[in-house]
Motif scaffolding. Structure first.
Motif, PDB file in Angstrom:
ATOM      1  N   GLY A 149      72.385  34.574  21.898  1.00  0.00           N
ATOM      2  CA  GLY A 149      73.029  33.272  21.785  1.00  0.00           C
ATOM      3  C   GLY A 149      72.487  32.476  20.618  1.00  0.00           C
ATOM      4  O   GLY A 149      71.518  32.862  19.954  1.00  0.00           O
ATOM      5  N   ASN A 150      73.105  31.336  20.377  1.00  0.00           N
ATOM      6  CA  ASN A 150      72.702  30.491  19.252  1.00  0.00           C
ATOM      7  C   ASN A 150      71.311  29.900  19.429  1.00  0.00           C
ATOM      8  O   ASN A 150      70.695  29.460  18.458  1.00  0.00           O
ATOM      9  CB  ASN A 150      73.726  29.367  19.056  1.00  0.00           C
ATOM     10  N   ALA A 151      70.816  29.881  20.672  1.00  0.00           N
ATOM     11  CA  ALA A 151      69.481  29.337  20.921  1.00  0.00           C
ATOM     12  C   ALA A 151      68.373  30.319  20.561  1.00  0.00           C
ATOM     13  O   ALA A 151      67.204  29.940  20.510  1.00  0.00           O
ATOM     14  CB  ALA A 151      69.351  28.935  22.397  1.00  0.00           C
ATOM     15  N   LEU A 152      68.722  31.577  20.292  1.00  0.00           N
ATOM     16  CA  LEU A 152      67.722  32.601  20.008  1.00  0.00           C
ATOM     17  C   LEU A 152      67.022  32.314  18.681  1.00  0.00           C
ATOM     18  O   LEU A 152      67.676  32.117  17.664  1.00  0.00           O
ATOM     19  CB  LEU A 152      68.390  33.970  19.973  1.00  0.00           C
ATOM     20  N   GLY A 153      65.679  32.301  18.705  1.00  0.00           N
ATOM     21  CA  GLY A 153      64.935  32.002  17.496  1.00  0.00           C
ATOM     22  C   GLY A 153      64.405  33.216  16.780  1.00  0.00           C
ATOM     23  O   GLY A 153      64.652  33.415  15.589  1.00  0.00           O
ATOM     24  N   ALA A 155      63.498  35.070  26.121  1.00  0.00           N
ATOM     25  CA  ALA A 155      64.924  34.754  26.093  1.00  0.00           C
ATOM     26  C   ALA A 155      65.645  35.187  27.364  1.00  0.00           C
ATOM     27  O   ALA A 155      66.685  34.624  27.716  1.00  0.00           O
ATOM     28  CB  ALA A 155      65.583  35.416  24.883  1.00  0.00           C
ATOM     29  N   GLY A 156      65.119  36.205  28.065  1.00  0.00           N
ATOM     30  CA  GLY A 156      65.767  36.678  29.285  1.00  0.00           C
ATOM     31  C   GLY A 156      66.196  38.122  29.172  1.00  0.00           C
ATOM     32  O   GLY A 156      66.395  38.641  28.067  1.00  0.00           O
ATOM     33  N   ASN A 157      66.346  38.758  30.313  1.00  0.00           N
ATOM     34  CA  ASN A 157      66.633  40.195  30.365  1.00  0.00           C
ATOM     35  C   ASN A 157      68.022  40.521  30.911  1.00  0.00           C
ATOM     36  O   ASN A 157      68.274  41.654  31.304  1.00  0.00           O
ATOM     37  CB  ASN A 157      65.599  40.901  31.265  1.00  0.00           C
ATOM     38  N   GLN A 158      68.916  39.550  30.930  1.00  0.00           N
ATOM     39  CA  GLN A 158      70.240  39.770  31.492  1.00  0.00           C
ATOM     40  C   GLN A 158      71.271  40.194  30.460  1.00  0.00           C
ATOM     41  O   GLN A 158      72.399  40.533  30.808  1.00  0.00           O
ATOM     42  CB  GLN A 158      70.728  38.506  32.208  1.00  0.00           C
ATOM     43  N   GLY A 159      70.916  40.164  29.189  1.00  0.00           N
ATOM     44  CA  GLY A 159      71.845  40.573  28.142  1.00  0.00           C
ATOM     45  C   GLY A 159      72.881  39.533  27.804  1.00  0.00           C
ATOM     46  O   GLY A 159      73.626  39.676  26.829  1.00  0.00           O
ATOM     47  N   ALA A 212      60.824  49.945  19.052  1.00  0.00           N
ATOM     48  CA  ALA A 212      59.956  50.332  17.940  1.00  0.00           C
ATOM     49  C   ALA A 212      60.728  50.612  16.657  1.00  0.00           C
ATOM     50  O   ALA A 212      60.147  50.620  15.563  1.00  0.00           O
ATOM     51  CB  ALA A 212      59.129  51.555  18.335  1.00  0.00           C
ATOM     52  N   ASN A 213      62.046  50.834  16.780  1.00  0.00           N
ATOM     53  CA  ASN A 213      62.884  51.086  15.616  1.00  0.00           C
ATOM     54  C   ASN A 213      63.650  49.846  15.168  1.00  0.00           C
ATOM     55  O   ASN A 213      64.621  49.950  14.421  1.00  0.00           O
ATOM     56  CB  ASN A 213      63.860  52.235  15.917  1.00  0.00           C
ATOM     57  N   GLU A 214      63.212  48.683  15.670  1.00  0.00           N
ATOM     58  CA  GLU A 214      63.801  47.384  15.321  1.00  0.00           C
ATOM     59  C   GLU A 214      65.241  47.244  15.791  1.00  0.00           C
ATOM     60  O   GLU A 214      66.011  46.448  15.238  1.00  0.00           O
ATOM     61  CB  GLU A 214      63.691  47.122  13.806  1.00  0.00           C
ATOM     62  N   ARG A 215      65.600  48.002  16.828  1.00  0.00           N
ATOM     63  CA  ARG A 215      66.924  47.855  17.430  1.00  0.00           C
ATOM     64  C   ARG A 215      66.839  46.886  18.593  1.00  0.00           C
ATOM     65  O   ARG A 215      65.883  46.920  19.362  1.00  0.00           O
ATOM     66  CB  ARG A 215      67.444  49.211  17.926  1.00  0.00           C
ATOM     67  N   ARG A 216      67.841  46.041  18.729  1.00  0.00           N
ATOM     68  CA  ARG A 216      67.853  45.093  19.842  1.00  0.00           C
ATOM     69  C   ARG A 216      67.890  45.830  21.167  1.00  0.00           C
ATOM     70  O   ARG A 216      68.688  46.748  21.369  1.00  0.00           O
ATOM     71  CB  ARG A 216      69.070  44.177  19.727  1.00  0.00           C
ATOM     72  N   ALA A 217      67.018  45.444  22.099  1.00  0.00           N
ATOM     73  CA  ALA A 217      67.040  46.019  23.439  1.00  0.00           C
ATOM     74  C   ALA A 217      68.315  45.582  24.145  1.00  0.00           C
ATOM     75  O   ALA A 217      68.716  44.412  24.061  1.00  0.00           O
ATOM     76  CB  ALA A 217      65.819  45.554  24.231  1.00  0.00           C
ATOM     77  N   PRO A 224      73.474  35.429  16.547  1.00  0.00           N
ATOM     78  CA  PRO A 224      73.202  35.306  17.975  1.00  0.00           C
ATOM     79  C   PRO A 224      72.487  36.511  18.575  1.00  0.00           C
ATOM     80  O   PRO A 224      71.880  36.387  19.648  1.00  0.00           O
ATOM     81  CB  PRO A 224      74.600  35.160  18.593  1.00  0.00           C
ATOM     82  N   ALA A 225      72.539  37.672  17.930  1.00  0.00           N
ATOM     83  CA  ALA A 225      71.913  38.869  18.497  1.00  0.00           C
ATOM     84  C   ALA A 225      70.447  38.982  18.143  1.00  0.00           C
ATOM     85  O   ALA A 225      69.651  39.518  18.925  1.00  0.00           O
ATOM     86  CB  ALA A 225      72.661  40.116  18.021  1.00  0.00           C
TER      87      ALA A 225
END
Length: 582
Positions: free
Chosen positions: A364-368, A329-333, A353-358, A565-566
Motif C-alpha cells: 500500500g501507499n503507507a509502505l516505507g 507492515a503485516g503478513n496478510q498480503g 534473500a533474492n530481493e523478491r517481495r514475500a 505500493p509493493a
C-alpha cells in the motif's frame, strides 16, 4: 525447562511384533499410538493481562475533553479520578494523550458516557505479532564450526549492509570508531526476551513486563512454559552481540549470529502474551515507558485494529518527542496494517534473500521500506530451536526443522503419504515405523501429522514441489503442545530427490539449539530499527524524520522505478544511508 524431545524418540513405536510388519488395512491405525495436540491448556497459558480479566468487565480507552492548551497529563489525572469514582478499574493513566485505560461494566460505562468531561469511549483493540513460522526455503549450508567470526553474518545482515558499516575489511572484528549502535537505545516492544541468552549479555539496559507488572521480561507463563519466542528472535536481529554465541548445533558457526546494531542498548518492553496477542492500551503504556528510558528507536513487530484519535496522537507524540517508531507492515498480503500505516510510523515490508517481495507481505501507499523477512536466522529461547540433519542412503539432502518440532532421532523406510489428509494416505504403511513424505496444503500441518503418525510414522518430511528451489513456499509450524514426531521441510529440489528414493531408508536427527529461522514482516521491521540505530550512532543530533529520510532516499529501488505500493522506497541499505548523510 520442559522440552518436547521425548515425543520425537522411539516412543512413537506402539505396535506389537505380531502385527508390526503387516501392511495396514484401509483406514486402520496402529494401536497405542498417541498423536496430536494435547486437549488441556494447562501449563501453556499465562495469566490474562491485567487489562483482560474474567470479571465480566469490558476493556476500554476513555478519552477526556481537553480545553485550550491544557496539558494531556493534567486532563488525564482529573479524568482518572472521575473514572475511579464510578467504580471502574483504571489500569493505565497516560501522559501524552488525555485518556486512561480501564475495565468497566455497563452501568459504569453509562455514567462515564454521560459525563461532560468524557469525550469518547472506545474498545481497547487487540493487536498481535506479525511473525510466521519457518518457510520452506533453501536450507542452511554445510557446517561452519571453527570458521571465522564473520560467519556470524547472516544473509539478511549482509543484504542490509550491516557489516559494511562496522566491519569494512571483513575480518570479523568491529572496526575501531565505526558506528555500531553504541550510545543508542532501541526499545523492543514485543513478547519479552530470554535474558540469559548469551547473545544478549551486556545488551539489555532496562526492561519491563506490562502484562505482569514487573521488571522481568521473560516470555514465560507462571508455570515456566515458554511463549512463542517472538521477542527473542526480533531482539537478536537488532542487537545480538558479536562473538557471544549460544548452542548452535552442527550447521552454524559457533559464534551464532550478530545483529544489525551490535553495540546498541536494548530496552525490552513485554506486551505480547504467550499466544502473541496484546491490547492497544498496553502498547500505549510501553510507548511512554520507552520514552522515559531515553529510547531513540521503537521497534513494533505487531499490529491489528484500526486508527483512532488516541492512537494517532500517541504515535505523533512519540515522533515529536524524538523517537522513530518502526512497525511491521503485516503478513496478510493486503493493505498495510495499523499501526504501521500510521503517518507517524515507518512501515516495513518483507523481501527474501533474492530481493523478491514475500507473497505474505502487506502493501500500500503507507509502505516505507523493505527488509529481509523470509527465513531469517536469529536468536531463540535457549534449547527451544531445532536444527535438522537428514540422510537418505548415501545422500545428505538439506532440510529445515519445523518450528516447535520435537528433537530426537528417527530411522525408517521413506513412505509416500500423499497429502496426509486421511488415515489411509500412506502407501504400504506398517506399524514397525517409517518416515512419511507428505505434500502440505490439503489439511493443516498438525492434522496431517496426526494422520500419518496414527499409521506408524516416526518422523515426517513435508515437501512442496510447487516452490522453486531455494525459494519461499508455504509457512509451516507445529502447535507448541501435543505429541508429535520430529518433522522437517524441504524445498523443490530436495523433494524431487526424495520422491525418486521412496522405499529406501531415511534417517532424521533433530537437535536443540538456541536459534531458529522465522519468516514475517516481524523480522523485517527490526532490520530497519537496527539500521536507524547505526545512523544515530554516527550522527546523534539527527531528528527522527532525518533518519527516516536518509534510509528512504538511499534504499535500493525495487519493482517499479521510484516509490511504489509493493516495495515502498525499496530495500534498506545501512552503508548507503550513512554515505548520504556524510
Amino acid at each position: 525447562m520442559k522440552r518436547w524431545g521425548f515425543v520425537g524418540l522411539l516412543a512413537l513405536m506402539a505396535c506389537g511384533p505380531e502385527s508390526s510388519t503387516r501392511p495396514l488395512s484401509r483406514g486402520q491405525t496402529c494401536p497405542g499410538v498417541v498423536a496430536g495436540e494435547v486437549t488441556t491448556r494447562q501449563g501453556l497459558d499465562s495469566p490474562l493481562p491485567s487489562r483482560v480479566q474474567g470479571d465480566g468487565r469490558q476493556s476500554v480507552l476513555i478519552r477526556f475533553r481537553r480545553g485550550g492548551q491544557t496539558q494531556a497529563s493534567r486532563v488525564t489525572a482529573t479524568g482518572a479520578e472521575l473514572t475511579r469514582a464510578t467504580g471502574a478499574k483504571v489500569s493505565a493513566v497516560y501522559r501524552n494523550i488525555p485518556a486512561v485505560a480501564a475495565r468497566v461494566n455497563a452501568l459504569e460505562r453509562f455514567m462515564l458516557e454521560h459525563s461532560p468531561l468524557v469525550e469518547s469511549i472506545e474498545e481497547d483493540q487487540r493487536w498481535s505479532s506479525q511473525g510466521l513460522p519457518p518457510a520452506l526455503t533453501q536450507p542452511v549450508g554445510a557446517s561452519t564450526l571453527g570458521a571465522s567470526p564473520s560467519d556470524e553474518y547472516s544473509e539478511g545482515l549482509r543484504l542490509v549492509q550491516g557489516p559494511a558499516v562496522w566491519d569494512a575489511n571483513g575480518d570479523g572484528v568491529l572496526d575501531p570508531g565505526a558506528p555500531t549502535g553504541e550510545g543508542v537505545k532501541v526499545c523492543v516492544i514485543d513478547s519479552g526476551l530470554d535474558v540469559e541468552h548469551p547473545e544478549f549479555q551486556g545488551a539489555v539496559v532496562a526492561s519491563h513486563d506490562f502484562l505482569e507488572g514487573d521488571d522481568d521480561p521473560t516470555d514465560k507463563s507462571e508455570k515456566g512454559e515458554w511463549g512463542q519466542g517472538h521477542g527473542t528472535h526480533v531482539a537478536g536481529i537488532i542487537g545480538a552481540r558479536l562473538g557471544q554465541g549460544g548452542v548452535t548445533g552442527p550447521r552454524l558457526n559457533a559464534g551464532g549470529m550478530v545483529g544489525v546494531a551490535p553495540g546498541a542498548s536494548l530496552l525490552i518492553a513485554r506486551v505480547l502474551d504467550p499466544q502473541g496477542s496484546t491490547q492497544m492500551s498496553v502498547v500505549f503504556s510501553a510507548l511512554e515507558w520507552c520514552e522515559s528510558q531515553g529510547a531513540r528507536v521503537l521497534s513494533l513487530s505487531l499490529g491489528g485494529g484500526s486508527p483512532t484519535r488516541n492512537s494517532v496522537e500517541a504515535f505523533k507524540a512519540a515522533l515529536d518527542h524524538g523517537m522513530l517508531v518502526v512497525a511491521a507492515a503485516g503478513n496478510q498480503g493486503g493493505p498495510v496494517l495499523y499501526p504501521a500505516s500510521d503517518p507517524s510510523v515507518l512501515a516495513v515490508g518483507a523481501v527474501d534473500a533474492n530481493e523478491r517481495r514475500a507473497n505474505f507481505s502487506s502493501m500500500g501507499n503507507a509502505l516505507g521500506l523493505m527488509a529481509p523477512g523470509v527465513d531469517v536466522l536469529s536468536t531463540f529461547p535457549r534449547g527451544l530451536g531445532t536444527f535438522a540433519e537428514m540422510s537418505v542412503n548415501d545422500l545428505v539432502p538439506m532440510s529445515r526443522s519445523l518450528l516447535y518440532s520435537p528433537t530426537g532421532d528417527a530411522l525408517g523406510r521413506l513412505v509416500d503419504c500423499g497429502l496426509g489428509d486421511s488415515l489411509d494416505a500412506c502407501q504400504d504403511a506398517t506399524c514397525d515405523g517409517f518416515v512419511a513424505y507428505v505434500h502440505p496444503g490439503a489439511v493443516p500441518v498438525d492434522q496431517a501429522m496426526s494422520n500419518v503418525m496414527m499409521q506408524g510414522a516416526r518422523a515426517v518430511i513435508f515437501g512442496n514441489e510447487d516452490a522453486p528451489a531455494g525459494g519461499a513456499a508455504d509457512i509451516l509450524s507445529l502447535p507448541r503442545r501435543g505429541h508429535w514426531a520430529p518433522a522437517v521441510s524441504v524445498n523443490q529440489a530436495t523433494g524431487t530427490v526424495l520422491r525418486q528414493r521412496l522405499g529406501t531408508f531415511a534417517r532424521l536427527s533433530l537437535v536443540p539449539v538456541d536459534y531458529t529461522y522465522v519468516s514475517g514482516t516481524s523480522m523485517a521491521a527490526p532490520f530497519v530499527s537496527g539500521v536507524a540505530a547505526l545512523l544515530w550512532s554516527a550522527h546523534p543530533t539527527l531528528t527522527p524524520l532525518q533518519v527516516r529520510e536518509a534510509m528512504e532516499a538511499s534504499a535500493r529501488d525495487l519493482g517499479t522505478p521510484g516509490r511504489d505500493p509493493a516495495f515502498g522506497h525499496g530495500l534498506v541499505h545501512a552503508h548507503d544511508a550513512l554515505q548520504r548523510l556524510q
